[in-house]
Scaffold this motif. Structure first.
Motif, PDB file in Angstrom:
ATOM      1  N   LYS A  94       0.828  -1.210   0.000  1.00  6.37           N
ATOM      2  CA  LYS A  94       0.000   0.000   0.000  1.00  6.37           C
ATOM      3  C   LYS A  94       0.866   1.266   0.000  1.00  6.37           C
ATOM      4  CE  LYS A  94      -3.979  -2.243   2.115  1.00  6.37           C
ATOM      5  NZ  LYS A  94      -3.464  -3.596   2.111  1.00  6.37           N
ATOM      6  N   ILE A  95       1.729   1.342  -0.991  1.00  8.34           N
ATOM      7  CA  ILE A  95       2.661   2.457  -1.133  1.00  8.34           C
ATOM      8  C   ILE A  95       1.923   3.678  -1.671  1.00  8.34           C
ATOM      9  CG2 ILE A  95       4.730   3.253  -2.356  1.00  8.34           C
ATOM     10  CD1 ILE A  95       5.624   0.255  -2.318  1.00  8.34           C
ATOM     11  N   SER A  96       1.996   4.771  -0.937  1.00  7.32           N
ATOM     12  CA  SER A  96       1.320   6.007  -1.354  1.00  7.32           C
ATOM     13  C   SER A  96       2.135   6.691  -2.453  1.00  7.32           C
ATOM     14  CB  SER A  96       1.167   6.956  -0.161  1.00  7.32           C
ATOM     15  OG  SER A  96       2.427   7.504   0.193  1.00  7.32           O
ATOM     16  N   PRO A  97       1.499   7.589  -3.202  1.00  6.45           N
ATOM     17  CA  PRO A  97       2.256   8.359  -4.198  1.00  6.45           C
ATOM     18  C   PRO A  97       3.432   9.120  -3.571  1.00  6.45           C
ATOM     19  CG  PRO A  97      -0.084   8.579  -4.615  1.00  6.45           C
ATOM     20  CD  PRO A  97       0.057   7.854  -3.301  1.00  6.45           C
ATOM     21  N   GLU A  98       3.240   9.641  -2.368  1.00  9.95           N
ATOM     22  CA  GLU A  98       4.314  10.372  -1.692  1.00  9.95           C
ATOM     23  C   GLU A  98       5.462   9.434  -1.308  1.00  9.95           C
ATOM     24  OE1 GLU A  98       0.596  12.428  -1.700  1.00  9.95           O
ATOM     25  OE2 GLU A  98       1.016  10.501  -0.751  1.00  9.95           O
ATOM     26  N   GLU A  99       5.133   8.226  -0.888  1.00  4.79           N
ATOM     27  CA  GLU A  99       6.174   7.247  -0.559  1.00  4.79           C
ATOM     28  C   GLU A  99       6.923   6.833  -1.820  1.00  4.79           C
ATOM     29  OE1 GLU A  99       4.008   5.321   3.375  1.00  4.79           O
ATOM     30  OE2 GLU A  99       3.511   4.537   1.395  1.00  4.79           O
ATOM     31  N   PHE A 100       6.202   6.653  -2.906  1.00  5.81           N
ATOM     32  CA  PHE A 100       6.856   6.347  -4.182  1.00  5.81           C
ATOM     33  C   PHE A 100       7.835   7.461  -4.547  1.00  5.81           C
ATOM     34  CE2 PHE A 100       7.443   6.597  -8.701  1.00  5.81           C
ATOM     35  CZ  PHE A 100       7.616   5.281  -9.092  1.00  5.81           C
ATOM     36  N   ASP A 101       7.385   8.702  -4.400  1.00  7.11           N
ATOM     37  CA  ASP A 101       8.236   9.843  -4.740  1.00  7.11           C
ATOM     38  C   ASP A 101       9.491   9.874  -3.869  1.00  7.11           C
ATOM     39  OD1 ASP A 101       6.377  10.551  -6.670  1.00  7.11           O
ATOM     40  OD2 ASP A 101       5.483  12.165  -5.460  1.00  7.11           O
ATOM     41  N   HIS A 131       6.357   3.655 -13.809  1.00  4.59           N
ATOM     42  CA  HIS A 131       5.682   2.554 -13.114  1.00  4.59           C
ATOM     43  C   HIS A 131       5.016   2.995 -11.813  1.00  4.59           C
ATOM     44  CE1 HIS A 131       7.092  -0.561 -15.886  1.00  4.59           C
ATOM     45  NE2 HIS A 131       8.122   0.253 -16.040  1.00  4.59           N
ATOM     46  N   LYS A 132       4.884   4.293 -11.614  1.00  2.00           N
ATOM     47  CA  LYS A 132       4.311   4.820 -10.369  1.00  2.00           C
ATOM     48  C   LYS A 132       2.892   4.305 -10.135  1.00  2.00           C
ATOM     49  CE  LYS A 132       3.526   9.109  -7.809  1.00  2.00           C
ATOM     50  NZ  LYS A 132       3.848  10.557  -7.766  1.00  2.00           N
ATOM     51  N   SER A 133       2.055   4.337 -11.149  1.00  2.00           N
ATOM     52  CA  SER A 133       0.661   3.915 -10.944  1.00  2.00           C
ATOM     53  C   SER A 133       0.571   2.433 -10.575  1.00  2.00           C
ATOM     54  CB  SER A 133      -0.191   4.219 -12.180  1.00  2.00           C
ATOM     55  OG  SER A 133       0.248   3.460 -13.285  1.00  2.00           O
ATOM     56  N   GLU A 134       1.486   1.616 -11.080  1.00  2.00           N
ATOM     57  CA  GLU A 134       1.495   0.194 -10.722  1.00  2.00           C
ATOM     58  C   GLU A 134       1.896   0.010  -9.266  1.00  2.00           C
ATOM     59  OE1 GLU A 134       4.317  -1.509 -13.388  1.00  2.00           O
ATOM     60  OE2 GLU A 134       3.271  -0.735 -15.140  1.00  2.00           O
ATOM     61  N   VAL A 135       2.967   0.689  -8.872  1.00  4.85           N
ATOM     62  CA  VAL A 135       3.499   0.528  -7.523  1.00  4.85           C
ATOM     63  C   VAL A 135       2.528   1.067  -6.480  1.00  4.85           C
ATOM     64  CG1 VAL A 135       5.388   1.214  -5.991  1.00  4.85           C
ATOM     65  CG2 VAL A 135       5.885   0.496  -8.316  1.00  4.85           C
ATOM     66  N   THR A 136       1.784   2.110  -6.819  1.00  2.27           N
ATOM     67  CA  THR A 136       0.849   2.712  -5.861  1.00  2.27           C
ATOM     68  C   THR A 136      -0.572   2.175  -6.007  1.00  2.27           C
ATOM     69  OG1 THR A 136       0.431   4.594  -7.330  1.00  2.27           O
ATOM     70  CG2 THR A 136       2.225   4.837  -5.716  1.00  2.27           C
ATOM     71  N   GLU A 137      -0.762   1.185  -6.845  1.00  2.65           N
ATOM     72  CA  GLU A 137      -2.097   0.641  -7.088  1.00  2.65           C
ATOM     73  C   GLU A 137      -2.754   0.118  -5.810  1.00  2.65           C
ATOM     74  OE1 GLU A 137      -3.453  -3.195  -9.421  1.00  2.65           O
ATOM     75  OE2 GLU A 137      -2.818  -1.628 -10.819  1.00  2.65           O
ATOM     76  N   GLY A 138      -2.000  -0.543  -4.950  1.00  2.00           N
ATOM     77  CA  GLY A 138      -2.556  -1.070  -3.703  1.00  2.00           C
ATOM     78  C   GLY A 138      -3.039   0.031  -2.779  1.00  2.00           C
ATOM     79  N   TYR A 139      -2.316   1.136  -2.756  1.00  2.00           N
ATOM     80  CA  TYR A 139      -2.713   2.294  -1.931  1.00  2.00           C
ATOM     81  C   TYR A 139      -4.013   2.883  -2.486  1.00  2.00           C
ATOM     82  CZ  TYR A 139      -2.557   6.884   0.273  1.00  2.00           C
ATOM     83  OH  TYR A 139      -2.859   8.019   0.973  1.00  2.00           O
ATOM     84  N   ALA A 140      -4.051   3.041  -3.809  1.00  2.00           N
ATOM     85  CA  ALA A 140      -5.243   3.618  -4.451  1.00  2.00           C
ATOM     86  C   ALA A 140      -6.453   2.732  -4.213  1.00  2.00           C
ATOM     87  CB  ALA A 140      -5.003   3.811  -5.944  1.00  2.00           C
ATOM     88  N   ALA A 141      -6.283   1.408  -4.308  1.00  2.00           N
ATOM     89  CA  ALA A 141      -7.402   0.480  -4.086  1.00  2.00           C
ATOM     90  C   ALA A 141      -7.871   0.546  -2.646  1.00  2.00           C
ATOM     91  CB  ALA A 141      -6.978  -0.939  -4.448  1.00  2.00           C
ATOM     92  N   ALA A 142      -6.939   0.635  -1.706  1.00  2.00           N
ATOM     93  CA  ALA A 142      -7.307   0.725  -0.288  1.00  2.00           C
ATOM     94  C   ALA A 142      -8.040   2.022   0.011  1.00  2.00           C
ATOM     95  CB  ALA A 142      -6.066   0.596   0.589  1.00  2.00           C
TER      96      ALA A 142
END
Length: 147
Positions: A94-101, A131-142
Motif C-alpha cells: 500500500k505504497i502512497s504516491p508520496e512514498e513512491f516519490d 511505473h508509479k501507478s502500478e506501484v501505488t495501485e494497492g494504496y489507491a485500491a485501499a
C-alpha cells in the motif's frame, strides 16, 4: 552506428548492481519508506524481512537491466499486467504516491552518489516514474475501498 543503450551508458550489469546495492540499503534506512516508516507494511518489510533483501537486490538489478535495454530479462516472482509490471509485487505494501516519490528521490540521491551523468540519471528516473501507478495501485485500491 547506433547510439549505445542506456544499459551500456550506465556501465552494464556490474555498475547497475552497485547502484542497486547502495540504493536498496539507503531505502531500508530512509525514515519515510524504511525501518521507521509510518506505513506499517513498509516498516515491517524493512525490519522483519531483511533476509530477503539480497534476492530483492538481484530482482531490482534484473529489472533495471531489462528496462535499460540490457541482455538480461526480468521475470517477476509475482507477475503484473506486463512483463515489467510491478503492481502485484507492491500491492500489499500500500505504497502512497508520496512514498513512491521518496523512493524515487532516494534513487536520485544514489545516482548522484555514484556520479551517473545527468542524461542517464534522468532516463533512469523517467523509467522508474513510468511505473508509479502500478506501484501505488494497492494504496489507491485501499483508499477507494475505505470511502
Amino acid at each position: 552506428m547506433s547510439e549505445p543503450s542506456l544499459y551500456e551508458r550506465l556501465g552494464g550489469v556490474f555498475a547497475i548492481a552497485a547502484v542497486i546495492d547502495h540504493f536498496s540499503d539507503a531505502v531500508v534506512q530512509n525514515p519515510i519508506v524504511g525501518q521507521r516508516s509510518e506505513n506499517p507494511a513498509l516498516r515491517e518489510w524493512h525490519t522483519n524481512n531483511l533476509g530477503r533483501l539480497p534476492g530483492l537486490k538481484f530482482m531490482r538489478t534484473l529489472w533495471v537491466c531489462n528496462v535499460a535495454g540490457g541482455p538480461f530479462q526480468f521475470s517477476a516472482t509475482r507477475p503484473g499486467s506486463t512483463v515489467l509490471g510491478l503492481e502485484e509485487a507492491h500491492r500489499e505494501l500500500k505504497i502512497s504516491p508520496e512514498e513512491f516519490d521518496e523512493v524515487a528521490a532516494e534513487l536520485g540521491r544514489t545516482l548522484d552518489f555514484v556520479k551517473v551523468p545527468t542524461p542517464e540519471k534522468e532516463e533512469v528516473l523517467a523509467a522508474f516514474a513510468a511505473h508509479k501507478s502500478e506501484v501505488t495501485e494497492g494504496y489507491a485500491a485501499a483508499a477507494t475501498a475505505g470511502r
